[in-house]
Design a protein around this motif. Structure first.
Motif, mmCIF file in Angstrom:
data_model
loop_
_atom_site.group_PDB
_atom_site.id
_atom_site.type_symbol
_atom_site.label_atom_id
_atom_site.label_comp_id
_atom_site.label_asym_id
_atom_site.label_seq_id
_atom_site.Cartn_x
_atom_site.Cartn_y
_atom_site.Cartn_z
ATOM 1 N N UNK A 1 0.824 -1.206 0.000
ATOM 2 C CA UNK A 1 0.000 0.000 0.000
ATOM 3 C C UNK A 1 0.861 1.260 0.000
ATOM 4 N N UNK A 2 2.010 1.182 0.658
ATOM 5 C CA UNK A 2 2.922 2.322 0.710
ATOM 6 C C UNK A 2 3.925 2.313 -0.446
ATOM 7 N N UNK A 3 3.755 1.377 -1.370
ATOM 8 C CA UNK A 3 4.584 1.376 -2.572
ATOM 9 C C UNK A 3 5.978 0.837 -2.385
ATOM 10 N N UNK A 4 6.225 0.107 -1.287
ATOM 11 C CA UNK A 4 7.556 -0.450 -1.047
ATOM 12 C C UNK A 4 7.477 -1.971 -0.965
ATOM 13 N N UNK A 5 8.613 -2.623 -1.202
ATOM 14 C CA UNK A 5 8.637 -4.084 -1.213
ATOM 15 C C UNK A 5 8.690 -4.617 0.205
ATOM 16 N N UNK A 6 8.267 -5.864 0.351
ATOM 17 C CA UNK A 6 8.196 -6.484 1.673
ATOM 18 C C UNK A 6 9.579 -6.630 2.294
ATOM 19 N N UNK A 7 9.634 -6.357 3.592
ATOM 20 C CA UNK A 7 10.871 -6.503 4.369
ATOM 21 C C UNK A 7 10.491 -7.187 5.676
ATOM 22 N N UNK A 8 11.085 -8.339 5.930
ATOM 23 C CA UNK A 8 10.743 -9.093 7.141
ATOM 24 C C UNK A 8 11.208 -8.379 8.410
ATOM 25 N N UNK A 9 12.148 -7.456 8.259
ATOM 26 C CA UNK A 9 12.634 -6.677 9.401
ATOM 27 C C UNK A 9 12.554 -5.195 9.043
ATOM 28 N N UNK A 10 11.349 -4.620 9.068
ATOM 29 C CA UNK A 10 11.158 -3.265 8.555
ATOM 30 C C UNK A 10 11.887 -2.183 9.337
ATOM 31 N N UNK A 11 12.308 -2.483 10.564
ATOM 32 C CA UNK A 11 12.966 -1.461 11.369
ATOM 33 C C UNK A 11 14.486 -1.479 11.245
ATOM 34 N N UNK A 12 14.997 -2.203 10.237
ATOM 35 C CA UNK A 12 16.443 -2.181 10.022
ATOM 36 C C UNK A 12 16.861 -0.997 9.150
ATOM 37 N N UNK A 13 15.901 -0.110 8.863
ATOM 38 C CA UNK A 13 16.202 1.102 8.101
ATOM 39 C C UNK A 13 15.253 2.200 8.555
ATOM 40 N N UNK A 14 15.398 3.380 7.984
ATOM 41 C CA UNK A 14 14.531 4.512 8.308
ATOM 42 C C UNK A 14 13.696 4.872 7.086
ATOM 43 N N UNK A 15 12.706 5.736 7.291
ATOM 44 C CA UNK A 15 11.765 6.065 6.221
ATOM 45 C C UNK A 15 11.532 7.569 6.158
ATOM 46 N N UNK A 16 11.252 8.024 4.960
ATOM 47 C CA UNK A 16 10.826 9.409 4.761
ATOM 48 C C UNK A 16 9.552 9.370 3.925
ATOM 49 N N UNK A 17 8.509 10.007 4.446
ATOM 50 C CA UNK A 17 7.232 10.089 3.747
ATOM 51 C C UNK A 17 7.107 11.477 3.133
ATOM 52 N N UNK A 18 7.023 11.521 1.819
ATOM 53 C CA UNK A 18 6.844 12.789 1.106
ATOM 54 C C UNK A 18 5.419 12.827 0.566
ATOM 55 N N UNK A 19 4.725 13.934 0.804
ATOM 56 C CA UNK A 19 3.349 14.006 0.305
ATOM 57 C C UNK A 19 2.949 15.447 0.005
ATOM 58 N N UNK A 20 2.055 15.582 -0.962
ATOM 59 C CA UNK A 20 1.440 16.864 -1.290
ATOM 60 C C UNK A 20 -0.061 16.709 -1.121
ATOM 61 N N UNK A 21 -0.667 17.649 -0.399
ATOM 62 C CA UNK A 21 -2.067 17.527 -0.020
ATOM 63 C C UNK A 21 -2.927 18.556 -0.731
ATOM 64 N N UNK A 22 -4.092 18.112 -1.147
ATOM 65 C CA UNK A 22 -5.110 19.008 -1.706
ATOM 66 C C UNK A 22 -6.374 18.858 -0.869
ATOM 67 N N UNK A 23 -6.624 19.823 -0.004
ATOM 68 C CA UNK A 23 -7.817 19.770 0.842
ATOM 69 C C UNK A 23 -9.027 20.279 0.071
ATOM 70 N N UNK A 24 -10.163 19.645 0.330
ATOM 71 C CA UNK A 24 -11.410 20.073 -0.314
ATOM 72 C C UNK A 24 -12.385 20.640 0.711
ATOM 73 N N UNK A 25 -12.733 19.841 1.713
ATOM 74 C CA UNK A 25 -13.718 20.277 2.693
ATOM 75 C C UNK A 25 -13.248 19.915 4.099
ATOM 76 N N UNK A 26 -13.355 20.877 5.013
ATOM 77 C CA UNK A 26 -13.050 20.657 6.425
ATOM 78 C C UNK A 26 -14.299 20.976 7.233
ATOM 79 N N UNK A 27 -14.758 20.020 8.034
ATOM 80 C CA UNK A 27 -15.979 20.196 8.828
ATOM 81 C C UNK A 27 -15.656 19.880 10.282
#
Length: 345
Positions: A136-162
């Motif tokens: 779902x996050x676009x990365x390949x499976x890793x049996x030990x996911x904490x053996x590295x670090x991650x950076x999440x880059x994102x651009x947001x387009x807000x439409x409605x806030x209630x």
């Protein structure tokens, strides 16, 4: 005497039918501020009934209309009011540093709050296996996911806030008030039956729109250097922008695929084809292209739909209870159950 009893019977039956009819009218599956949901009904897999991540579900059909929220909910308050704002346009790029895979999940769901739990992401994806989550996050499976670090880059387009206005003094629906009055809070099984009928939390706020995201897996040394650079850049805005340098292959273990929260495959394909970053002998899709190219940002802004849920605030149904003892006991059971489900997810 028999006639009177018959009249009473029909009056009770008529009132019961009216109540059932009213309750049915208050049931829905759309995103309605103030309505109540049972968090436990789909705990661990709320992402199946809310559009929060891009995923290749089995049987996925790109022609289907995507809605941000499709969970059973019920109107429990009579007179709530809310404030609403709309916007249209992509905001600044977020670069979120995550030392562990758990940090990555917390960062992704940072605009989701469920009263009684410290890890809202577990309500949405706690039942998923690691392979599904990483895909779902676009990365390949890793049996030990904490053996590295991650950076999440994102651009947001807000439409409605209630956001819900102050709920103090809001009245409960008649049939909910009667159910609360009859509720024996000393009996946990009775409380859980109430949860299934009338919910555990009400929708206090939500944000719809969309965002495009990409995960980069880092070597520890590269991650530390990027973190130091960002700290310096934030304190000295006049320095040259060398952000792209810290996203080179020298520092990275893997470049994730570009994904979009609404799951729109047309936009994902556009991003893969138009957001290619060329470094040395490598060419790969990278959201960093948008950091340096406002023309591409404008094009993406035109393409992005409003099919994703970007934020959600859920609060326990405590305000429904006028009796403080009942309110405290109900909230205690809900929050204790949430903590147990969170640990076991």
């Amino acid at each position: 005497m028999c006639y009177k009893m018959l009249v009473v019977y029909f009056v009770v039956l008529f009132c019961s039918v009216l109540c059932d009819s009213e309750e049915d009218d208050d049931l829905g599956y759309g995103l309605t501020i103030g309505n109540a949901i049972d968090v436990f009904a789909n705990y661990g897999d709320l992402s199946q009934v809310t559009q929060v991540v891009s995923a290749d579900y089995e049987g996925y059909d790109s022609r289907e209309v995507v809605v941000p929220f499709n969970e059973r909910n019920i109107r429990v308050f009579v007179n709530v009011t809310s404030k609403e704002s709309t916007s249209d346009g992509i905001t600044d790029m977020d670069v979120l540093l995550c030392e562990t895979f758990d940090d990555l999940l917390n960062a992704y769901f940072r605009n989701f709050r469920i009263e009684g739990t410290d890890k809202p992401w577990k309500a949405f994806m706690g039942d998923w296996i690691h392979d599904e989550i990483m895909r779902t996050f676009g990365i390949v499976y890793d049996s030990n996911p904490d053996n590295c670090c991650y950076v999440l880059v994102k651009l947001t387009k807000r439409h409605k806030t209630v956001e819900l206005d102050d709920i103090e003094g809001a009245a409960a629906k008649d049939y909910v008030s009667r159910a609360i009055e009859d509720l024996n809070v000393s009996d946990t099984s009775e409380i859980r039956r109430f949860m299934r009928s009338y919910g555990t939390h009400y929708i206090d706020s939500y944000v719809t729109g969309n965002f495009i995201y990409q995960v980069f897996k880092y070597k520890r040394t590269g991650y530390n250097m990027l973190r130091s650079y960002i700290r310096i850049r934030n304190s000295r805005r006049t320095r040259p922008d060398n952000l792209r340098f810290y996203f080179s292959s020298y520092f990275l273990k893997q470049v994730g695929d570009i994904r979009i929260a609404s799951g729109n495959k047309t936009i994902e394909d556009w991003a893969r084809n138009n957001l290619r970053d060329v470094q040395y002998l490598y060419s790969r899709p990278s959201l960093l292209r948008l950091h340096y190219n406002p023309v591409l940002v404008n094009k993406l802004n035109e393409l992005m739909d409003n099919g994703a849920l970007l934020g959600l605030g859920l609060k326990t149904l405590r305000p429904l209870f006028k009796d403080r003892h009942k309110a405290d006991k109900y909230a205690e059971i809900v929050e204790n159950d949430l903590q147990l489900w969170e640990i076991n997810a």
